[in-house]
Motif scaffolding. Structure first.
Motif, PDB file in Angstrom:
ATOM      1  N   UNK A 106       7.903  11.806 -17.187  1.00 27.11           N
ATOM      2  CA  UNK A 106       9.064  12.048 -16.322  1.00 27.11           C
ATOM      3  C   UNK A 106       8.798  11.525 -14.907  1.00 27.11           C
ATOM      4  N   UNK A 107       7.590  11.732 -14.412  1.00 33.42           N
ATOM      5  CA  UNK A 107       7.242  11.259 -13.068  1.00 33.42           C
ATOM      6  C   UNK A 107       7.299   9.733 -12.992  1.00 33.42           C
ATOM      7  N   UNK A 108       6.813   9.046 -14.019  1.00 33.17           N
ATOM      8  CA  UNK A 108       6.864   7.581 -14.018  1.00 33.17           C
ATOM      9  C   UNK A 108       8.310   7.086 -14.133  1.00 33.17           C
ATOM     10  N   UNK A 109       9.143   7.801 -14.885  1.00 38.35           N
ATOM     11  CA  UNK A 109      10.553   7.447 -14.973  1.00 38.35           C
ATOM     12  C   UNK A 109      11.229   7.628 -13.606  1.00 38.35           C
ATOM     13  N   UNK A 110      10.908   8.731 -12.931  1.00 42.94           N
ATOM     14  CA  UNK A 110      11.472   8.967 -11.596  1.00 42.94           C
ATOM     15  C   UNK A 110      10.980   7.923 -10.596  1.00 42.94           C
ATOM     16  N   UNK A 111       9.722   7.521 -10.703  1.00 40.80           N
ATOM     17  CA  UNK A 111       9.197   6.480  -9.815  1.00 40.80           C
ATOM     18  C   UNK A 111       9.948   5.166 -10.040  1.00 40.80           C
ATOM     19  N   UNK A 112      10.203   4.860 -11.287  1.00 42.23           N
ATOM     20  CA  UNK A 112      10.943   3.636 -11.593  1.00 42.23           C
ATOM     21  C   UNK A 112      12.364   3.645 -11.072  1.00 42.23           C
ATOM     22  N   UNK A 113      12.973   4.814 -10.983  1.00 50.13           N
ATOM     23  CA  UNK A 113      14.326   4.938 -10.491  1.00 50.13           C
ATOM     24  C   UNK A 113      14.400   5.150  -8.970  1.00 50.13           C
ATOM     25  N   UNK A 138       0.830  -1.209   0.000  1.00 43.71           N
ATOM     26  CA  UNK A 138       0.000   0.000   0.000  1.00 43.71           C
ATOM     27  C   UNK A 138       0.863   1.258   0.000  1.00 43.71           C
ATOM     28  N   UNK A 139       2.053   1.184   0.587  1.00 42.02           N
ATOM     29  CA  UNK A 139       2.963   2.330   0.543  1.00 42.02           C
ATOM     30  C   UNK A 139       3.500   2.535  -0.874  1.00 42.02           C
ATOM     31  N   UNK A 140       3.780   1.430  -1.568  1.00 41.76           N
ATOM     32  CA  UNK A 140       4.219   1.532  -2.957  1.00 41.76           C
ATOM     33  C   UNK A 140       3.127   2.150  -3.828  1.00 41.76           C
ATOM     34  N   UNK A 141       1.901   1.716  -3.604  1.00 45.28           N
ATOM     35  CA  UNK A 141       0.776   2.268  -4.368  1.00 45.28           C
ATOM     36  C   UNK A 141       0.571   3.744  -4.051  1.00 45.28           C
ATOM     37  N   UNK A 142       0.737   4.121  -2.816  1.00 41.76           N
ATOM     38  CA  UNK A 142       0.597   5.519  -2.421  1.00 41.76           C
ATOM     39  C   UNK A 142       1.703   6.367  -3.043  1.00 41.76           C
ATOM     40  N   UNK A 143       2.910   5.843  -3.073  1.00 41.93           N
ATOM     41  CA  UNK A 143       4.021   6.549  -3.704  1.00 41.93           C
ATOM     42  C   UNK A 143       3.785   6.699  -5.210  1.00 41.93           C
ATOM     43  N   UNK A 154       1.510  14.323  -8.968  1.00 45.00           N
ATOM     44  CA  UNK A 154       2.487  15.406  -9.097  1.00 45.00           C
ATOM     45  C   UNK A 154       2.767  15.705 -10.562  1.00 45.00           C
ATOM     46  N   UNK A 155       2.876  14.682 -11.389  1.00 45.65           N
ATOM     47  CA  UNK A 155       3.090  14.882 -12.815  1.00 45.65           C
ATOM     48  C   UNK A 155       1.914  15.571 -13.481  1.00 45.65           C
ATOM     49  N   UNK A 156       0.705  15.190 -13.118  1.00 47.05           N
ATOM     50  CA  UNK A 156      -0.496  15.802 -13.693  1.00 47.05           C
ATOM     51  C   UNK A 156      -0.599  17.267 -13.299  1.00 47.05           C
TER      52      UNK A 156
END
Length: 86
Positions: A75-82, A4-9, A16-18
């Motif tokens: 960019x936000x999804x790329x940052x999440x992946x990293x 649930x913390x991963x999903x929240x992050x 934030x990206x939107x």
């Protein structure tokens, strides 16, 4: 990290990206060489409204997206992946 913390992050990065994309598009709308960032479309459904004299209820859904939001969400999804917390 729990699921649930991963999903929240993930949701935080997505929102934030939107939001940053919408703000960026509004700021760039008046700048001639950056105005392409504010190009977008809006789609929606308006089912109507009910007017009961003291209460007005309107049903509908609208989605608006622009180029800046597409870029910032990417960019936000790329940052999440990293991120190390995933």
């Amino acid at each position: 990290m729990t699921k649930w913390k991963k999903n929240l992050l993930f949701l935080f990065y997505l929102l934030a990206g939107i939001i940053l994309g919408a703000v960026l598009a509004r700021l760039c709308a008046g700048v001639p060489f950056l105005s392409w960032l504010s190009y977008g479309e809006s789609v929606g459904i308006s089912a109507g409204s009910i007017d009961l004299a003291i209460l007005d209820v309107t049903f509908g859904f609208s989605l608006s997206i622009n180029v800046a939001q597409i870029i910032t969400v990417g960019v936000a999804m790329w940052l999440y992946g990293r991120s190390r917390w995933r």
